[in-house]
Enzyme design. Structure first.
Site, PDB file in Angstrom:
ATOM      1  N   TYR A 116     -21.682 -32.733   7.611  1.00 38.28           N
ATOM      2  CA  TYR A 116     -22.436 -32.016   8.643  1.00 38.28           C
ATOM      3  C   TYR A 116     -23.835 -32.613   8.741  1.00 38.28           C
ATOM      4  O   TYR A 116     -24.701 -32.351   7.912  1.00 38.28           O
ATOM      5  CB  TYR A 116     -22.524 -30.523   8.322  1.00 38.28           C
ATOM      6  CG  TYR A 116     -21.199 -29.804   8.269  1.00 38.28           C
ATOM      7  CD1 TYR A 116     -20.060 -30.329   8.875  1.00 38.28           C
ATOM      8  CD2 TYR A 116     -21.076 -28.582   7.614  1.00 38.28           C
ATOM      9  CE1 TYR A 116     -18.847 -29.652   8.816  1.00 38.28           C
ATOM     10  CE2 TYR A 116     -19.866 -27.901   7.551  1.00 38.28           C
ATOM     11  CZ  TYR A 116     -18.762 -28.447   8.141  1.00 38.28           C
ATOM     12  OH  TYR A 116     -17.552 -27.772   8.092  1.00 38.28           O
ATOM     13  N   SER A 143     -14.179 -21.167  12.256  1.00 43.45           N
ATOM     14  CA  SER A 143     -14.154 -20.868  13.702  1.00 43.45           C
ATOM     15  C   SER A 143     -13.435 -19.555  13.996  1.00 43.45           C
ATOM     16  O   SER A 143     -12.611 -19.484  14.907  1.00 43.45           O
ATOM     17  CB  SER A 143     -13.498 -22.013  14.477  1.00 43.45           C
ATOM     18  OG  SER A 143     -14.241 -23.202  14.370  1.00 43.45           O
ATOM     19  N   GLY A 151     -13.582 -18.479  17.597  1.00 44.25           N
ATOM     20  CA  GLY A 151     -13.047 -19.358  18.630  1.00 44.25           C
ATOM     21  C   GLY A 151     -14.068 -20.324  19.187  1.00 44.25           C
ATOM     22  O   GLY A 151     -14.041 -20.632  20.382  1.00 44.25           O
ATOM     23  N   ARG A 152     -14.963 -20.811  18.330  1.00 42.39           N
ATOM     24  CA  ARG A 152     -16.025 -21.738  18.755  1.00 42.39           C
ATOM     25  C   ARG A 152     -16.879 -21.126  19.872  1.00 42.39           C
ATOM     26  O   ARG A 152     -17.238 -21.793  20.822  1.00 42.39           O
ATOM     27  CB  ARG A 152     -15.429 -23.074  19.188  1.00 42.39           C
ATOM     28  CG  ARG A 152     -14.785 -23.838  18.053  1.00 42.39           C
ATOM     29  CD  ARG A 152     -14.213 -25.160  18.508  1.00 42.39           C
ATOM     30  NE  ARG A 152     -13.803 -25.962  17.377  1.00 42.39           N
ATOM     31  CZ  ARG A 152     -12.650 -25.838  16.722  1.00 42.39           C
ATOM     32  NH1 ARG A 152     -11.780 -24.909  17.118  1.00 42.39           N
ATOM     33  NH2 ARG A 152     -12.354 -26.607  15.695  1.00 42.39           N
TER      34      ARG A 152
END
Length: 335
Positions: free
Chosen positions: A59, A207, A210-211
């Protein structure tokens, strides 16, 4: 710090808050401004009783681990830290995403993560994606050595196939499996989940919102973050359909006087006490909002209505489907 009931990662893993914080959003830099934002998120989380933090060396790369380490300075004992390895970080010579599960890379990767986090051990260390060229026994064997050396407390896998999970667990107990799981993504329920529960392995959904689809904040394609613009579920041809499904989550939230994100997380939390979602955010207010999902209770009718959404979602859940549910070779190819 708020005291809350905890959930355990695996049969002998750490007890953690039922909701964690994903630190993937902290990947654009490690400036003073980024450091202030990271500390604000960590402060809000700890105050709300959320003590499980998830990051990865890739990241940024590296920025997320650095910022999490700085934000937890002096408070290491109050937190459970999970990080991941498996993606070589040299973007100059290796611009395409690669996976490396070789034992020698495992050993070098943990040393680098410990330096960036400024800690002497991590509580949970994941193989970020399964290396299709390395037998999982080799990778987990190296991870087992890190446990024995005290540099890693527990081992996890991310998006591994069922047979790979079994083989890995035979080498050393796996504490957690991380996979995408939400109202919009339920494919692991017929593959990963049964195996994990058979073996006593916890499930850590990434997630779970769901992003951002399930937060109710995405109304037009202009609301989609740049890093998600190419994702299949935000494509022009899929957008209207998926927004309509997200609106159904918002409708249930209205019925409960809750936020859409809280409803989505409450649904995931209700999948079992072995489930610990890790929604990501850069905003302290959202950390507190997400933590509030612990008190949201769905009626049977509401849960049933929500359960039907995944079958109607348009677009694959991943930009790289080939890395999802990967099974490791039984023997590494000869060189």
């Amino acid at each position: 710090m708020t005291e809350i009931a905890k959930r355990r990662l695996g049969t002998d893993g750490p007890w953690v808050s039922p909701i964690g914080v994903g630190f993937m959003s902290f990947r654009t830099g490690a400036s003073a401004e980024d450091e202030t934002a990271a500390r604000a998120v960590v402060d809000a989380a700890l105050d709300a009783g959320v003590s499980f933090f998830d990051t990865a060396d890739v990241y940024g790369p590296e920025h997320s681990e650095i910022l999490l380490g700085r934000a937890l300075k002096g408070r290491r004992n109050n937190a459970t830290i999970a990080t991941k390895f498996g993606n070589p970080l040299d973007r100059a010579t290796n611009p395409d995403p690669q996976i490396n599960g070789r034992p020698e890379y495992v050993r070098s990767a943990i040393e680098a993560s410990l330096r960036r986090l400024d800690v002497d051990h991590v509580d949970l260390y994941y193989l970020h994606r399964v290396d299709p060229t390395v037998a999982i026994e080799e990778t987990v064997g190296a991870l087992k050595e890190l446990v024995e050396a005290g540099k890693v407390r527990h081992i996890g896998l991310s998006e591994a196939g069922p047979n790979t999970i079994r083989r890995a667990n035979a080498v050393h107990p796996i504490a957690a499996i991380q996979s995408e799981w939400s109202l919009f993504s339920r494919d692991i329920e017929t593959s990963t989940v049964p195996v994990a529960r058979e073996l006593g392995i916890a499930l850590v959904p990434y997630s779970p919102l769901g992003r951002a689809w399930l937060t109710g904040t995405v109304r037009s394609r202009a609301d989609v973050k740049q890093q998600l613009a190419a994702h299949p579920r935000f494509a022009q041809e899929n957008f209207a359909r998926n927004r309509a499904l997200a609106d159904e989550v918002a409708a249930v939230a209205t019925e409960l006087n809750a936020r859409p994100a809280q409803v989505a997380l409450a649904w995931v939390l209700a999948r079992g006490t072995d489930v610990v979602p890790i929604p990501g955010t850069r905003h302290p207010d959202y950390v507190c909002e997400n933590a509030g999902a612990r008190t949201v209770e769905l009626s049977e009718d509401q849960a049933n209505r929500l359960a039907k959404l995944a079958d109607q979602v348009a677009g694959h859940r991943s930009l790289r489907p080939e890395n999802i549910g990967t099974e490791a070779p039984t023997q590494a190819p000869s060189e």
